[in-house]
Design a protein around this motif. Structure first.
Motif, PDB file in Angstrom:
ATOM      1  N   LYS A 114     -44.792  98.298  65.558  1.00 15.23           N
ATOM      2  CA  LYS A 114     -46.143  98.169  64.982  1.00 15.23           C
ATOM      3  C   LYS A 114     -46.262  97.105  63.894  1.00 15.23           C
ATOM      4  O   LYS A 114     -47.371  96.772  63.494  1.00 15.23           O
ATOM      5  CB  LYS A 114     -46.526  99.513  64.343  1.00 15.23           C
ATOM      6  CG  LYS A 114     -46.598 100.642  65.344  1.00 15.23           C
ATOM      7  CD  LYS A 114     -47.072 101.894  64.660  1.00 15.23           C
ATOM      8  CE  LYS A 114     -47.121 103.054  65.636  1.00 15.23           C
ATOM      9  NZ  LYS A 114     -46.841 104.317  65.023  1.00 15.23           N
TER      10      LYS A 114
ATOM     11  N   GLY B 253     -36.496  95.298  68.485  1.00 16.14           N
ATOM     12  CA  GLY B 253     -36.587  96.029  67.215  1.00 16.14           C
ATOM     13  C   GLY B 253     -36.257  95.118  66.046  1.00 16.14           C
ATOM     14  O   GLY B 253     -35.564  95.509  65.110  1.00 16.14           O
TER      15      GLY B 253
ATOM     16  N   GLY C 104     -36.909  96.153  62.186  1.00 15.71           N
ATOM     17  CA  GLY C 104     -36.236  97.301  61.570  1.00 15.71           C
ATOM     18  C   GLY C 104     -35.044  96.884  60.725  1.00 15.71           C
ATOM     19  O   GLY C 104     -34.780  95.695  60.516  1.00 15.71           O
TER      20      GLY C 104
END
Ligand code: NAP
Length: 382
Positions: A37, A8, A11
């Motif tokens: 994405k 991740g 993020g």
């Protein structure tokens, strides 16, 4: 040199972790990165940090990255993320995924014997019993990244855990503190996304505004520190200066304080047991002035009460609550549900949930799928 895998990385927690690595190139390097994405940001991160491996959900995105970075091994899909999580070449896996997508990678990282710094709270919300059992079996501690749990973890250092009387988690109260249920009903996503003290991803920001986030943190604390729910208290502290507290048998209370900045708990987990120096503004208590505390309003903000109820009910109730919350937060962000629909539908899902074993990965994933289906159905028929 510690080689880090960041799940991740695109993020809020992931990018802040990379900032810490950027500021400490002698001590940290990047072994692997994964994202959902955001191919463009992942490409920028690969160009800067030169990982050995990376993964992205869509195969088409992975293919484009392979063409641009032939020297990096690029994997695709949840399987690719799981493979990276379980690669033992990294010294630490920092899990900054959002939602239940973080559970399976944590499970496989632990199976492979990897040290975990855990920001993904849903791992313990949904699979607390399973994951802590595995952590004990493998003798691998889970290092908390969430600021409240990092604070508790810091307050436990050097003390006898058996002598802890209770854990006190602080909550900012979110942007809607003090509002009535009628006022809450009209609140929009744009208003809910304006958190008073923290800048975070959209899911956790909405969860903060409903107090679901605090409920998830109660669950996290229950598992991380092996503490029954009746010995976990929540106190609203709007300034977010005290990040949480531990009360001992002699009623001494240890607290961890600081300006609200996630880089402190992230770097504490990364460096544990050492602290990583930084250039941030020091806490100025005189400028902060008076600190305030109040009881959370669990009648109006039902999600916190529902979290305690689900935790006490055990089994897969917490996983069901999380799944329904992921559906409802998504619907609220898209304008398909009102603010108070979130708590109303979560309550119905808990009422209708048929629990399974919270110790079994298949049962947890089944409960997740069923609760999503139920929440979507209730949302459609409301
Ligand atoms: N942000 C904070 O200050 C904070 C504080 C305490 C705890 N936490 C916890 O830390 C976790 C991460 O929060 P965040 O605010 O950093 O979230 P975020 O900003 O939404 O980032 C989530 C990351 O996970 C990736 N991702 C999303 N869905 C995925 C999926 N299905 N499969 C694979 N990757 C996926 C995203 O990739 P793309 O963006 O590329 O799609 C992104 O890299 C959450 O559990 C949150 O509760 C966050």
């Amino acid at each position: 040199m510690k080689r880090m895998t960041i799940l991740g990385s695109t993020g809020s927690i992931g990018t802040q972790t990379l900032e810490i690595i950027r500021d400490n190139p002698e001590e940290y390097s990047v072994y692997a990165l994964t994202c959902g994405k955001n191919r463009q940001l992942l490409a920028e991160q690969i160009a800067e940090f030169r990982p050995v491996r990376a993964a992205i959900l869509a195969e088409a995105d992975a293919e484009a990255l392979r063409e641009r970075f032939p020297e990096v091994e690029i994997l695709a899909g949840s399987e690719g993320i799981r493979e990276i999580a379980s690669d033992p070449a990294a010294d630490m896996v920092l899990n900054a995924l959002v939602g239940i997508s973080g559970l399976v990678p944590t499970y496989h990282a632990l199976q492979a014997g990897n040290t975990i710094a855990l920001a993904n709270k849903e791992t313990l919300v949904c699979g607390g019993s399973l994951i802590m059992g595995l952590s004990e079996e493998k003798d691998i501690p889970i290092l908390p990244v969430d600021s409240e749990h990092s604070a508790v973890f810091q307050c436990l250092q050097g003390f006898e855990e058996k002598q802890v009387k209770r854990i006190i988690l602080t909550a900012s109260g979110g942007p809607f503190r003090g509002k009535t249920r009628e006022e809450l009903a009209g609140m929009t996503a744009a208003q809910a996304l304006k958190h008073p003290n923290w800048s975070m991803g959209s899911k956790v920001t909405i969860d903060s505004s409903t107090l679901m986030n605090k409920g998830f943190e109660v669950m996290e604390a229950r598992w991380l520190f092996d503490m029954p729910p009746e010995r976990i208290d929540v106190v609203v502290h709007p300034e977010s200066i005290i990040h949480s507290m531990v009360e001992y048998e002699d009623h001494a209370v240890m607290a961890q304080l600081g300006t609200p900045d996630m880089k402190v708990p992230i770097s504490y987990a990364m460096g544990y047991p050492y602290r990583i120096a930084n250039n941030m503004e020091p806490l100025d208590l005189v400028a902060a002035g008076t600190l305030h505390f109040e009881k959370p309003d669990m009648e109006t903000f039902r999600c916190l009460q529902l979290a305690f109820d689900a935790l006490r009910a055990g089994g897969t109730y917490c996983a069901a609550l999380n799944a329904a919350d992921e559906v409802m937060v998504g619907a609220f962000l898209e304008g398909k549900a009102g603010f108070t629909d979130i708590q109303d539908i979560l309550e119905r899902v808990l009422d209708l949930h048929k629990p399974g074993s919270g110790n079994d990965l298949e049962a947890i994933l089944h409960a997740d799928a069923e609760a999503r289906r139920l929440a979507e159905q209730l949302l459609e028929n409301r």
